[in-house]
Design a protein around this motif. Structure first.
Motif, PDB file in Angstrom:
ATOM      1  N   GLY A   1      47.446  -6.658 -15.936  1.00 43.81           N
ATOM      2  CA  GLY A   1      46.607  -7.127 -14.856  1.00 43.81           C
ATOM      3  C   GLY A   1      45.704  -8.238 -15.354  1.00 43.81           C
ATOM      4  O   GLY A   1      46.100  -9.068 -16.185  1.00 43.81           O
ATOM      5  N   GLN A   2      44.466  -8.258 -14.856  1.00 42.21           N
ATOM      6  CA  GLN A   2      43.522  -9.304 -15.245  1.00 42.21           C
ATOM      7  C   GLN A   2      42.893  -8.932 -16.584  1.00 42.21           C
ATOM      8  O   GLN A   2      41.848  -8.286 -16.659  1.00 42.21           O
TER       9      GLN A   2
ATOM     10  N   GLY B   1      41.515 -16.533  -8.936  1.00 42.94           N
ATOM     11  CA  GLY B   1      42.503 -17.576  -8.685  1.00 42.94           C
ATOM     12  C   GLY B   1      43.174 -18.085  -9.947  1.00 42.94           C
ATOM     13  O   GLY B   1      43.703 -19.202  -9.977  1.00 42.94           O
ATOM     14  N   PHE B   2      43.187 -17.261 -11.033  1.00 42.56           N
ATOM     15  CA  PHE B   2      43.842 -17.659 -12.293  1.00 42.56           C
ATOM     16  C   PHE B   2      45.356 -17.412 -12.191  1.00 42.56           C
ATOM     17  O   PHE B   2      45.783 -16.446 -11.580  1.00 42.56           O
TER      18      PHE B   2
ATOM     19  N   GLY C   1      34.344  -8.967 -27.057  1.00 41.09           N
ATOM     20  CA  GLY C   1      33.965  -7.675 -26.502  1.00 41.09           C
ATOM     21  C   GLY C   1      34.106  -7.507 -25.010  1.00 41.09           C
ATOM     22  O   GLY C   1      33.811  -6.423 -24.492  1.00 41.09           O
ATOM     23  N   ASP C   2      34.545  -8.529 -24.261  1.00 39.93           N
ATOM     24  CA  ASP C   2      34.678  -8.370 -22.810  1.00 39.93           C
ATOM     25  C   ASP C   2      35.632  -7.227 -22.491  1.00 39.93           C
ATOM     26  O   ASP C   2      36.663  -7.055 -23.164  1.00 39.93           O
ATOM     27  N   SER C   3      35.314  -6.473 -21.436  1.00 35.82           N
ATOM     28  CA  SER C   3      36.070  -5.257 -21.138  1.00 35.82           C
ATOM     29  C   SER C   3      37.529  -5.526 -20.798  1.00 35.82           C
ATOM     30  O   SER C   3      38.384  -4.660 -20.989  1.00 35.82           O
ATOM     31  N   ASP C   4      37.859  -6.735 -20.295  1.00 39.47           N
ATOM     32  CA  ASP C   4      39.258  -7.003 -19.963  1.00 39.47           C
ATOM     33  C   ASP C   4      40.105  -7.266 -21.203  1.00 39.47           C
ATOM     34  O   ASP C   4      41.336  -7.318 -21.115  1.00 39.47           O
TER      35      ASP C   4
ATOM     36  N   VAL D   1      47.516 -12.738 -16.451  1.00 42.27           N
ATOM     37  CA  VAL D   1      46.675 -12.710 -15.252  1.00 42.27           C
ATOM     38  C   VAL D   1      47.062 -11.541 -14.360  1.00 42.27           C
ATOM     39  O   VAL D   1      48.185 -11.017 -14.427  1.00 42.27           O
ATOM     40  N   GLY D   2      46.135 -11.140 -13.493  1.00 39.48           N
ATOM     41  CA  GLY D   2      46.387 -10.104 -12.514  1.00 39.48           C
ATOM     42  C   GLY D   2      46.975 -10.689 -11.235  1.00 39.48           C
ATOM     43  O   GLY D   2      46.696 -11.833 -10.865  1.00 39.48           O
TER      44      GLY D   2
END
Length: 758
Positions: free
Chosen positions: A520-521, A707-708, A573-576, A700-701
């Motif tokens: 996903g994203q 909009g990526f 460290g971003d959660s995604d 990407v998700g």
């Protein structure tokens, strides 16, 4: 009948392997093969007899698929706010931050213009939703999209599940839209009863550990079972016990049959009107049907009801039911009811278990007592299902025979009856039902420590998914291992299982393979050399409970036979990017770890480099640890022949300028995972010019809110003749490095079936 049923099953299964629905001319051509029944005598008799059955199975699967796939939600209307009018179906689920429910659409329109769509959809209502009652008619403002899910080897096929459930779209209620109830429809009475029992059970049992499982046994609602409980059940092979399953429906039918037959014979006039066995058969069928209704007539309970109907029908018509002929009748009935049942793992496990028991227990001379037979049955089922369990789940529970030896009679003869009696009494009076339900919970809590101890003492074994060719010798091994005592060479059956443990194709020295997973994203990429594995990022984890580490990364590694991660690199460290890390660290052996955005021994820094199996790894960024996207790790991987991969995390323009200033030639790579998912903050013209990739990959998700990848960024890579691929459209993406040509494969193309979103 038996050979015809197997041929019909073969035709149904064959249809399910198709990537697309055949055109009408193709279907008519296949239908013409039905004439083989009257073909010339030089065609072997077995072909003339069985081929029409197989063709009929294929055509039945086609007819069912065409009906279930119609209508489709128009792609042009995805994510646009529309008005839906219809009825709530099933049992709504109350989650932490939302409610989720199935909705039968009767009318749909966009700004007053009718939409030609009727069917069942799955909706979420985020925030504080009102109480939703099965059978209520509602008008919703909603946004829908076609069935689409993440698509990875070893992962859950969400699109297949939606297809099996007859769900033609998913979406959410627009919270500030025109949402209003329109009254009761008069339908879904069973589900309203289930909802009332659900609320009463929650009220009676509160937060007790066993409450969620009791709810699952009573009304088929498994949403409250915790991940820790599922882990215990899976590790002991007892997860089939903790819901309304075929076993429990069979037990209820058996109790009802023997009880009614006994009571019927005590009344002198009744047996003269209807023999006691027939009265018991009718009562068993009605009792089993009522219990299946409490589970909402889910697909597993439908299969169980068909098998109960076959057995009880044999009693009513005075025929022998316990035979392979009866099993064939049940199999054919299930296939006629729903040919998509063959897509369910439970279909193969349930029919496979019964077939194994017939073989293992029938015609045995000098068999032991009840416990010997029961123990042998558990052993036979465990051995007989090993290939299927490895194929479907890549996991075995060695403690399953012992756990089921105790848990099946304990749950089936004690917990389930108490649960059913207590639930029924709740309908009369909470004062009557509550003590019985608490006793059922206590009984379940009594056996639970044993299951936890077995799960800890004998953890499940993982193995890579076996190849199709390994299943046939495994079948020979099953036949030998559970053959009657005295059969010569039974122990040789173990050797026939060895192909199941075959190692996946190994890479040559100097080569490596990239798997860019569909999370996903977010981002998760696996790089494998001949003997080593690197995991770059672990995908997202959301407050809703979705964890890409558990749902995507872990299953992919397991099916690939990977037990050890030699290096885990968390770009930042971003959660995604880092959300799945706790699951990975807890469930896999990780030899080394490095992170972006931190300062210390674990920090990734420019200049770090190593080699594995003739493949070079080099960290290009950051020069010094720093927080945020521009402190993300950038890693270059180079095969022996010079073909290179660039993993970039979420670096933005500032970090790109720093790398260009330090050494622009080092950025040259054949494949790049585009920075920051294709955001306009990254992939500057100078950066793309320096990299000069042949392939630009975007993680990407599907229809993500950002909009990526941004069109301007996609065009920037295309201007440099790069081939574009993204995980939303391609599923997992694989690239092989080190050969004469780069080999790129898209999993959505490799494993496509006709129900998948094109």
């Amino acid at each position: 009948m038996r050979s015809g049923t197997i041929a019909f099953l073969t035709g149904v299964v064959g249809f399910q392997q198709l990537p697309t629905i055949p055109t009408e001319p193709v279907i008519w051509t296949i239908a013409g093969l039905l004439l083989l029944r009257w073909s010339p005598s030089f065609i072997p008799a077995w072909i003339r007899r069985l081929a029409p059955w197989a063709v009929a199975g294929f055509l039945w699967g086609h007819l069912h698929a065409v009906e279930r796939l119609s209508p489709e939600w128009p792609q042009a209307l995805e994510s646009r706010t529309v008005t839906l009018i219809g009825t709530i179906e099933g049992l709504p689920q109350s989650l932490q931050r939302s409610s989720r429910f199935e909705f039968r659409v009767e009318e749909a329109d966009l700004a007053g213009e009718p939409i030609a769509f009727r069917g069942k959809v799955r909706l979420s209502w985020y925030g504080k939703a009102p109480k939703l009652v099965p059978g209520e008619r509602w008008k919703f403002a909603a946004r829908l999209k076609r069935p689409h899910g993440m698509f990875n080897p070893g992962g859950f096929d969400y699109e297949r599940w939606l297809y099996q459930q007859g769900l033609r779209a998913t979406g959410y209620v627009v919270d500030k839209g025109d949402n209003s109830p329109l009254g009761q429809s008069g339908a879904a009475g069973v589900h309203r009863v289930r909802q009332r029992f659900q609320e009463q059970i929650v009220s009676v049992l509160g937060a007790r550990d066993a409450a969620a499982i009791i709810r699952a046994l009573a009304i088929g609602d498994r949403d409250g079972i915790t991940p820790a409980q599922w882990d215990t059940l899976t590790a002991t092979g007892t997860n089939h016990l903790m819901a309304i399953s075929g076993l429990h429906i069979g037990l209820v039918a058996g109790f009802a049959f023997f009880a009614i037959r006994r009571l019927w014979g005590l009344l002198p006039r009744l047996p003269l009107r209807l023999p006691a066995p027939m009265a018991g058969a009718w009562g068993a069928f009605i009792a089993a049907g009522a219990y299946a209704a409490m589970a909402g007539f889910s697909i597993p309970t439908q299969r169980a009801m068909v098998m109960v109907a076959v057995v009880m029908g044999a009693i009513l018509w005075r025929r022998q039911a316990v035979s392979t002929h009866g099993l064939a009748v049940a199999l054919m009935a299930v296939l006629l009811l729903d040919p998509s049942s063959v897509l369910s793992f439970g279909f193969w496990l349930s029919f496979g278990a019964v077939a194994v028991l017939f073989y293992a227990m029938a015609a045995r001379v000098g068999a032991g007592g009840l416990w010997w037979k029961w123990g042998r049955a558990q052993w036979a089922v465990f051995v007989g299902l090993v290939p299927a369990l490895l194929l479907f789940f890549q996991q075995l529970a060695p403690s399953a025979p012992l756990a089921n030896l105790v848990a099946v009679p304990w749950v089936g003869l004690l917990v389930v009856p108490l649960t059913l009696v207590g639930t029924l009494l709740l309908g009369v009076s909470e004062g009557l039902g509550a003590p019985v339900l608490r006793l059922a919970a206590a009984a379940l809590e009594g056996v639970w420590p044993l299951l936890e101890a077995l799960a800890e003492a004998v953890p499940p074994l993982s193995a890579s998914a076996p190849s199709a060719w390994a299943l046939l010798p495994a079948g020979v091994g099953i036949a030998l291992l559970i053959a009657p005592r005295g059969w010569p060479g039974r122990w040789v059956g173990v050797l026939w299982f060895l192909p199941l443990l075959g190692r996946p194709d190994a890479l040559e020295e100097g080569r490596f393979r990239l798997a860019l997973l569909d999370v996903g994203q977010g981002l998760a990429a696996v790089v494998r050399t001949a003997e080593h594995t690197l995991l770059f990022d672990t995908g997202p984890r959301f407050p809703s409970g979705f964890d890409a580490g558990q749902a995507v990364v872990g299953p992919f590694l397991t099916q690939a036979g990977i037990r050890q991660i030699d290096h885990l690199m968390i770009s930042h460290g971003d959660s995604d990017h880092a959300g799945g890390a706790p699951y990975v660290l807890e469930n896999f052996r990780v030899k080394a770890i490095s992170r972006g955005g931190v300062d210390g021994l674990e920090a990734c820094r420019q200049g770090q480099a190593w080699q594995w199996d003739g493949v070079a790894f080099q960290v290009l960024h950051p020069a010094e640890p720093s927080p945020g996207n521009n402190g993300a790790c950038v890693l270059k991987v180079t095969a022996a022949n010079g073909q290179a991969l660039l993993l970039t995390g979420d670096v933005e323009a500032a970090a790109e300028r720093q790398m260009l200033a330090r050494s622009a030639p080092a950025l040259r790579a054949d494949v790049v995972i585009a920075p920051h998912h294709g955001s306009t903050t990254s992939s500057t013209k100078a950066f793309v010019t320096a990299v000069q990739p042949r392939y630009a990959l975007f993680s990407v998700g599907y229809r993500n809110r950002f909009g990526f990848p941004r069109p301007i960024i996609v065009e920037r890579y295309r201007d440099h003749a790069a081939v574009i691929a993204d995980t939303a459209a391609s599923g997992a993406i694989f690239v092989d490095f080190g050969g004469s040509e780069l080999g790129l494969a898209r999993y959505r193309e490799m494993a496509r079936r006709y129900w998948h979103d094109p």
